[in-house]
Design a protein around this motif. Structure first.
Motif, PDB file in Angstrom:
ATOM      1  N   PRO A  46       0.789  -1.239   0.000  1.00  0.00           N
ATOM      2  CA  PRO A  46       0.000   0.000   0.000  1.00  0.00           C
ATOM      3  C   PRO A  46       0.822   1.290   0.000  1.00  0.00           C
ATOM      4  O   PRO A  46       0.392   2.295  -0.575  1.00  0.00           O
ATOM      5  N   LYS A  47       1.990   1.286   0.608  1.00  0.00           N
ATOM      6  CA  LYS A  47       2.781   2.519   0.700  1.00  0.00           C
ATOM      7  C   LYS A  47       3.727   2.706  -0.494  1.00  0.00           C
ATOM      8  O   LYS A  47       4.384   3.743  -0.598  1.00  0.00           O
ATOM      9  N   ASN A  68      -7.087   0.754 -10.154  1.00  0.00           N
ATOM     10  CA  ASN A  68      -6.268   0.606  -8.946  1.00  0.00           C
ATOM     11  C   ASN A  68      -6.399   1.830  -8.034  1.00  0.00           C
ATOM     12  O   ASN A  68      -5.410   2.471  -7.671  1.00  0.00           O
ATOM     13  N   ARG A  69      -7.628   2.137  -7.666  1.00  0.00           N
ATOM     14  CA  ARG A  69      -7.888   3.281  -6.787  1.00  0.00           C
ATOM     15  C   ARG A  69      -7.168   3.076  -5.465  1.00  0.00           C
ATOM     16  O   ARG A  69      -7.109   1.970  -4.925  1.00  0.00           O
ATOM     17  N   GLY A  70      -6.619   4.162  -4.926  1.00  0.00           N
ATOM     18  CA  GLY A  70      -5.888   4.079  -3.675  1.00  0.00           C
ATOM     19  C   GLY A  70      -4.399   3.885  -3.862  1.00  0.00           C
ATOM     20  O   GLY A  70      -3.629   4.017  -2.915  1.00  0.00           O
ATOM     21  N   ARG A  71      -3.969   3.585  -5.083  1.00  0.00           N
ATOM     22  CA  ARG A  71      -2.548   3.453  -5.390  1.00  0.00           C
ATOM     23  C   ARG A  71      -2.022   4.773  -5.953  1.00  0.00           C
ATOM     24  O   ARG A  71      -2.796   5.642  -6.368  1.00  0.00           O
ATOM     25  N   LYS A  72      -0.704   4.901  -6.014  1.00  0.00           N
ATOM     26  CA  LYS A  72      -0.090   6.108  -6.562  1.00  0.00           C
ATOM     27  C   LYS A  72       0.797   5.722  -7.738  1.00  0.00           C
ATOM     28  O   LYS A  72       1.648   4.848  -7.637  1.00  0.00           O
ATOM     29  N   CYS A  73       0.591   6.413  -8.869  1.00  0.00           N
ATOM     30  CA  CYS A  73       1.374   6.170 -10.071  1.00  0.00           C
ATOM     31  C   CYS A  73       2.016   7.478 -10.532  1.00  0.00           C
ATOM     32  O   CYS A  73       1.326   8.498 -10.658  1.00  0.00           O
ATOM     33  N   ILE A  74       3.304   7.443 -10.777  1.00  0.00           N
ATOM     34  CA  ILE A  74       4.063   8.616 -11.206  1.00  0.00           C
ATOM     35  C   ILE A  74       4.506   8.406 -12.640  1.00  0.00           C
ATOM     36  O   ILE A  74       5.070   7.354 -12.987  1.00  0.00           O
ATOM     37  N   GLY A  75       4.280   9.400 -13.493  1.00  0.00           N
ATOM     38  CA  GLY A  75       4.703   9.330 -14.879  1.00  0.00           C
ATOM     39  C   GLY A  75       5.581  10.508 -15.244  1.00  0.00           C
ATOM     40  O   GLY A  75       5.468  11.584 -14.647  1.00  0.00           O
ATOM     41  N   ARG A 102      -9.683  11.680 -19.633  1.00  0.00           N
ATOM     42  CA  ARG A 102     -10.763  10.747 -19.985  1.00  0.00           C
ATOM     43  C   ARG A 102     -10.874   9.603 -18.994  1.00  0.00           C
ATOM     44  O   ARG A 102     -11.966   9.107 -18.703  1.00  0.00           O
ATOM     45  N   TYR A 103      -9.730   9.161 -18.453  1.00  0.00           N
ATOM     46  CA  TYR A 103      -9.732   7.978 -17.587  1.00  0.00           C
ATOM     47  C   TYR A 103      -9.409   8.280 -16.127  1.00  0.00           C
ATOM     48  O   TYR A 103      -9.426   7.366 -15.298  1.00  0.00           O
ATOM     49  N   ARG A 104      -9.131   9.509 -15.776  1.00  0.00           N
ATOM     50  CA  ARG A 104      -8.642   9.816 -14.431  1.00  0.00           C
ATOM     51  C   ARG A 104      -9.564   9.307 -13.331  1.00  0.00           C
ATOM     52  O   ARG A 104      -9.106   8.793 -12.312  1.00  0.00           O
ATOM     53  N   SER A 105     -10.854   9.430 -13.506  1.00  0.00           N
ATOM     54  CA  SER A 105     -11.800   9.037 -12.459  1.00  0.00           C
ATOM     55  C   SER A 105     -11.823   7.531 -12.217  1.00  0.00           C
ATOM     56  O   SER A 105     -12.326   7.071 -11.188  1.00  0.00           O
ATOM     57  N   GLU A 106     -11.262   6.752 -13.152  1.00  0.00           N
ATOM     58  CA  GLU A 106     -11.266   5.298 -13.031  1.00  0.00           C
ATOM     59  C   GLU A 106      -9.919   4.745 -12.587  1.00  0.00           C
ATOM     60  O   GLU A 106      -9.733   3.530 -12.561  1.00  0.00           O
ATOM     61  N   CYS A 107      -9.007   5.637 -12.231  1.00  0.00           N
ATOM     62  CA  CYS A 107      -7.620   5.222 -12.034  1.00  0.00           C
ATOM     63  C   CYS A 107      -7.085   5.502 -10.636  1.00  0.00           C
ATOM     64  O   CYS A 107      -7.724   6.174  -9.825  1.00  0.00           O
ATOM     65  N   ALA A 108      -5.906   4.995 -10.414  1.00  0.00           N
ATOM     66  CA  ALA A 108      -5.139   5.347  -9.235  1.00  0.00           C
ATOM     67  C   ALA A 108      -4.816   6.837  -9.290  1.00  0.00           C
ATOM     68  O   ALA A 108      -5.077   7.518 -10.281  1.00  0.00           O
ATOM     69  N   ASP A 109      -4.226   7.363  -8.233  1.00  0.00           N
ATOM     70  CA  ASP A 109      -3.772   8.751  -8.211  1.00  0.00           C
ATOM     71  C   ASP A 109      -2.568   8.872  -9.153  1.00  0.00           C
ATOM     72  O   ASP A 109      -1.511   8.315  -8.873  1.00  0.00           O
ATOM     73  N   ILE A 110      -2.743   9.563 -10.261  1.00  0.00           N
ATOM     74  CA  ILE A 110      -1.672   9.726 -11.241  1.00  0.00           C
ATOM     75  C   ILE A 110      -1.059  11.109 -11.099  1.00  0.00           C
ATOM     76  O   ILE A 110      -1.758  12.119 -11.205  1.00  0.00           O
ATOM     77  N   GLN A 111       0.236  11.137 -10.868  1.00  0.00           N
ATOM     78  CA  GLN A 111       0.982  12.390 -10.835  1.00  0.00           C
ATOM     79  C   GLN A 111       1.935  12.397 -12.025  1.00  0.00           C
ATOM     80  O   GLN A 111       2.758  11.494 -12.161  1.00  0.00           O
TER      81      GLN A 111
END
Length: 218
Positions: A46-47, A68-75, A102-111
């Motif tokens: 989780p962390k 993958n809501r609740g996860r963090k993804c960095i691009g 378009r997809y942000r609401s269905e995804c993990a936290d994307i930064q």
């Protein structure tokens, strides 16, 4: 990541045979590749966070984050002016941001960071620990070595490194040198075969490493 989720998922899914795309985004990465990333993000502790260098129009990043809501993804991508395989940078940039919205609401936290990866690491913009690291950035020898070494201090004590375009001998040699310079221990590795013209493989070859890190930043 205490378990080798890559080995388990590949074994359980027969290398993701029969996988179906999660998102409708233009890209060069195959469906097996994209769904593999998605399942790895779901398997992270989780962390931990997911880091992707080189996003183009967002197919792999958004696939990794999808559901993958609740996860963090960095691009990170600098959208260079022109690329032989990627075309005009301003076209890719516009498509990326449209796909992200378009997809942000269905995804993990994307930064997302629009800058060269050297600046991303140099400015300390990546949170640790990184549980899954997918590299598809600067394909030069020095750029690839830097991509491995610069992230090594941010990796979780045990993490997964995925290197795209493994069919390129420069990527192979530079990756192994980066792992050596970073002092990372390879606990397990596998090369997933693929060709650019083959939609059923793993893109242009994908190498997967389960690594142990003793970095103080992990």
């Amino acid at each position: 990541m205490d378990e080798n989720a890559a080995e388990r998922l590949l074994r359980e899914t027969d290398d993701f045979k029969g996988a179906q795309h999660l998102v409708d985004v233009e890209g060069m990465s195959t469906v097996r590749h994209c769904v593999f990333l998605n399942r790895l993000v779901a398997a992270m502790d989780p962390k931990e966070c997911y880091l992707e260098i080189g996003t183009w129009k967002g197919r792999t990043l958004i696939s990794a984050a999808h559901g993958n809501r609740g996860r963090k993804c960095i691009g990170c991508d600098k959208f260079r002016f022109w690329g032989r395989w990627t075309g005009w940078g301003h076209v890719a940039r516009r498509a990326f941001y449209a796909n992200l919205e378009r997809y942000r609401s269905e995804c993990a936290d994307i930064q997302f960071h629009e800058l060269p990866s050297r600046k991303l690491f140099g400015r300390g913009l990546v949170p640790s620990p990184v549980g899954v690291y997918f590299y598809d950035g600067d394909h030069t020898y020095s750029g690839t070595v830097h991509g491995v070494v610069a992230c090594s201090r941010l990796l979780a004590p045990k993490s997964l490194l995925l290197m795209d375009d493994w069919n390129d001998p420069v990527i192979c040699q530079a990756t192994m040198e980066g792992i050596r310079q970073a002092g990372l221990q390879i606990l397990w590795e596998r090369v997933l075969e693929g060709e650019i013209a083959d939609p059923d493989g793993f893109s242009d070859g994908l190498a997967v490493f389960w690594l142990a890190s003793t970095s103080a930043g992990a």
